[in-house]
Design an enzyme around this catalytic site. Structure first.
Site, PDB file in Angstrom:
ATOM      1  N   SER A  50       0.837  -1.204   0.000  1.00  0.00           N
ATOM      2  CA  SER A  50       0.000   0.000   0.000  1.00  0.00           C
ATOM      3  C   SER A  50       0.871   1.252   0.000  1.00  0.00           C
ATOM      4  CB  SER A  50      -0.895   0.020   1.233  1.00  0.00           C
ATOM      5  OG  SER A  50      -1.701  -1.123   1.296  1.00  0.00           O
TER       6      SER A  50
HETATM    7  N1  SAM Z   1      -0.513  -4.631   4.332  1.00  0.00           N
HETATM    8  C1  SAM Z   1       0.223  -4.971   3.139  1.00  0.00           C
HETATM    9  C2  SAM Z   1       1.565  -4.310   3.067  1.00  0.00           C
HETATM   10  O1  SAM Z   1       1.888  -3.485   3.935  1.00  0.00           O
HETATM   11  O2  SAM Z   1       2.313  -4.657   2.162  1.00  0.00           O
HETATM   12  C3  SAM Z   1      -0.539  -4.628   1.887  1.00  0.00           C
HETATM   13  C4  SAM Z   1      -1.318  -5.760   1.485  1.00  0.00           C
HETATM   14  S1  SAM Z   1      -2.056  -5.884  -0.084  1.00  0.00           S
HETATM   15  C5  SAM Z   1      -2.743  -4.315  -0.450  1.00  0.00           C
HETATM   16  C6  SAM Z   1      -3.436  -6.885   0.441  1.00  0.00           C
HETATM   17  C7  SAM Z   1      -3.053  -8.278   0.922  1.00  0.00           C
HETATM   18  O3  SAM Z   1      -4.233  -8.926   1.408  1.00  0.00           O
HETATM   19  C8  SAM Z   1      -2.479  -9.163  -0.161  1.00  0.00           C
HETATM   20  O4  SAM Z   1      -1.221  -9.632   0.236  1.00  0.00           O
HETATM   21  C9  SAM Z   1      -3.498 -10.301  -0.266  1.00  0.00           C
HETATM   22  O5  SAM Z   1      -2.926 -11.543  -0.591  1.00  0.00           O
HETATM   23  C10 SAM Z   1      -4.092 -10.299   1.129  1.00  0.00           C
HETATM   24  N2  SAM Z   1      -5.420 -10.910   1.267  1.00  0.00           N
HETATM   25  C11 SAM Z   1      -6.463 -10.869   0.404  1.00  0.00           C
HETATM   26  N3  SAM Z   1      -7.499 -11.547   0.923  1.00  0.00           N
HETATM   27  C12 SAM Z   1      -7.108 -12.035   2.131  1.00  0.00           C
HETATM   28  C13 SAM Z   1      -7.746 -12.819   3.138  1.00  0.00           C
HETATM   29  N4  SAM Z   1      -9.000 -13.274   3.013  1.00  0.00           N
HETATM   30  N5  SAM Z   1      -7.044 -13.121   4.243  1.00  0.00           N
HETATM   31  C14 SAM Z   1      -5.755 -12.680   4.406  1.00  0.00           C
HETATM   32  N6  SAM Z   1      -5.107 -11.938   3.478  1.00  0.00           N
HETATM   33  C15 SAM Z   1      -5.776 -11.612   2.357  1.00  0.00           C
END
Ligand code: SAM
Length: 204
Positions: A50
């Site tokens: 993000s």
């Molecule tokens: N917080 C992260 C960072 O600082 O890099 C950004 C994460 S990215 C925008 C969103 C993340 O949510 C992805 O890595 C994706 O695989 C994960 N994600 C999507 N659905 C999910 C779920 N049901 N449970 C856990 N993680 C999930």
């Protein structure tokens, strides 16, 4: 940090936490040179780190106190996780994608930022074995409020989650004011990758 202040980030603890975590350490080598631009970047597996403004915005809305137990849904690169660890040591983070999970667990250990409980699985159903939480922060866009996350909030706890369509979402904060009383507030629009899992967009 001046840009973040200009855009309304005023919580000094949040600003200090962002200033203390070097963002380039969470980048894939090909994108490292861009680490200090206020943009989201690919981290592999079709996912993104993000942008700093978004991390600051969500963290400020969560209002973390040092004794709070916090759950992050969507560990991704581990950047938001490292920022949250500066605010509370009582942190769990869950990632759906097994490859990202393994990579990020190794990265956080190498950085010595291994104070969080890291989990691999569907965070749209929360983490019942570690509940209740004072704060739950979701870093992927959800089609609605996941019921399990609401249930896993302590009274007084806050859920910060982007909710909306597949492409844009509105930032929502839900505060559990009583066992059956939830207060919803809506904030700015953002663009997140989709939340997967049982209360997300896709199951795979
Ligand atoms: N917080 C992260 C960072 O600082 O890099 C950004 C994460 S990215 C925008 C969103 C993340 O949510 C992805 O890595 C994706 O695989 C994960 N994600 C999507 N659905 C999910 C779920 N049901 N449970 C856990 N993680 C999930």
């Amino acid at each position: 940090m001046r840009e973040l202040r200009q855009r309304g980030i005023h919580d000094e603890r949040v600003l200090a936490a962002l200033a203390a975590v070097p963002r380039h350490l969470f980048f894939e080598p090909a994108f490292e040179a861009h680490a200090y631009q206020d943009k989201a970047f690919p981290i592999g597996e079709g996912q993104t780190i993000s942008q700093p403004y978004t991390v600051a915005y969500q963290t400020q809305l969560l209002g973390v106190q040092p004794t709070d137990r916090v759950l992050e849904v969507g560990t991704g690169s581990g950047y938001q996780c490292a920022v949250l660890l500066r605010l509370t040591p009582h942190l769990d983070s869950i990632e759906f994608n097994e490859i990202l999970f393994a990579r990020t667990r190794q990265r956080l250990a190498l950085l010595g930022a291994n104070g969080a409980g890291l989990h691999c699985g569907d965070g749209s159903v929360g983490l019942p074995e570690r509940a209740p939480f004072d704060g739950i922060l979701v870093t992927a866009g959800a089609p609605g409020l996941p019921p399990a996350l609401l249930r896993q909030l302590r009274v007084g706890g806050r859920l910060v989650i982007p909710v909306g369509g597949n492409h844009t979402q509105r930032m929502v904060r839900v505060t559990r004011e009583g066992p059956e009383t939830f207060v919803r507030e809506e904030f700015e629009e953002f663009r997140f990758v989709p939340l997967r899992g049982a209360s997300g967009w896709q199951t795979k």
